[in-house]
Design an enzyme around this catalytic site. Structure first.
Site, PDB file in Angstrom:
ATOM      1  N   LYS A  62       0.049   9.076  -0.334  1.00 37.54           N
ATOM      2  CA  LYS A  62       0.119   9.255   1.120  1.00 37.54           C
ATOM      3  C   LYS A  62       1.106   8.273   1.760  1.00 37.54           C
ATOM      4  O   LYS A  62       0.769   7.516   2.677  1.00 37.54           O
ATOM      5  CB  LYS A  62      -1.267   9.117   1.741  1.00 37.54           C
ATOM      6  CG  LYS A  62      -2.284  10.128   1.219  1.00 37.54           C
ATOM      7  CD  LYS A  62      -3.636   9.938   1.869  1.00 37.54           C
ATOM      8  CE  LYS A  62      -4.651  10.954   1.366  1.00 37.54           C
ATOM      9  NZ  LYS A  62      -5.025  10.725  -0.067  1.00 37.54           N
ATOM     10  N   ASP A  65       6.365   5.269   5.974  1.00 35.17           N
ATOM     11  CA  ASP A  65       7.103   4.038   6.262  1.00 35.17           C
ATOM     12  C   ASP A  65       8.426   4.432   6.905  1.00 35.17           C
ATOM     13  O   ASP A  65       8.651   5.603   7.223  1.00 35.17           O
ATOM     14  CB  ASP A  65       7.327   3.242   4.964  1.00 35.17           C
ATOM     15  CG  ASP A  65       7.316   1.734   5.195  1.00 35.17           C
ATOM     16  OD1 ASP A  65       8.069   1.280   6.081  1.00 35.17           O
ATOM     17  OD2 ASP A  65       6.569   1.032   4.491  1.00 35.17           O
TER      18      ASP A  65
END
Length: 205
Positions: A62, A65
């Site tokens: 998951k 960023d």
């Protein structure tokens, strides 16, 4: 319609994970490695060993960023030969992930709305849509980003399939046999019903 079974190695130690793998033998060739196994049971090394043994591996990490970090991180996972990898289904994140996976066989999956969330949880998180509406939006964005599929609860599988068409993967956790406890999942369905709704992969553990 049939679906591919993925067994989740949600275990604390590599010894426990390997015991499950040995017990299942040739009956299963696809394993999911999520946070618990990845960080607690040397799951990255385990995943690479499974790949070398000819198994398929789904790294359920998951990722979310900044673009460059996503692109480089996805490229690193793609280099292992992994079969699937999850990123959060934000458009910017998915587009960066596609760049990182370019030229590889890695199937990227956008995580729409976690199966532990319901309408109240979605509202508390600040979204101005209900769960189904948010999943539908993420499905449209995932298709536009060009990733390989989505992770969604089986309750939304039919809707997602109608949005993304026949070719994208729909991977469904939250699979529970009739009468089984839901645990920490809120949007669940039985395996046969999930397949009938359009799921291409069922995650069980």
């Amino acid at each position: 319609m049939t679906a591919t079974l993925i067994v989740a190695l949600d275990l604390d130690t590599r010894t426990e994970a390997e015991a499950i793998i040995d017990q299942l033998g040739d009956a299963v060739d696809f394993y999911k490695i999520g946070y618990q196994c990845f960080y607690g049971a040397d799951g990255f090394a385990l995943g690479k060993d499974l790949l070398r043994a000819g198994k398929r591996v789904f790294f359920d990490l998951k990722l979310l960023d900044i673009d460059n970090t996503i692109e480089k991180g996805v490229a690193a996972i793609a280099a292992t030969g992994a079969t699937m990898l999850t990123v959060h289904a934000y458009p910017q994140c998915m587009r960066a992930a596609v760049k990182g996976a370019a030229g590889s066989e890695l199937t990227l999956l956008g995580v729409s709305v976690l199966t532990s969330m319901n309408d109240a949880d979605v509202a508390e998180a600040g979204f101005a849509r209900d769960t189904a509406g948010l999943v539908a939006l993420r499905a449209e964005q995932a298709k536009a980003a060009g990733i390989g599929g989505l992770v969604s609860s089986p309750l939304e599988a039919e809707m997602v399939r109608s949005i993304v068409g026949p070719d994208m993967a729909i991977v469904t956790p939250g699979i529970r046999p009739a009468g089984a406890a839901h645990g920490d999942q809120k949007r669940v369905m039985g395996p046969a019903e999930a397949v009938a709704a359009g799921a291409s992969h069922l995650v069980v553990g």
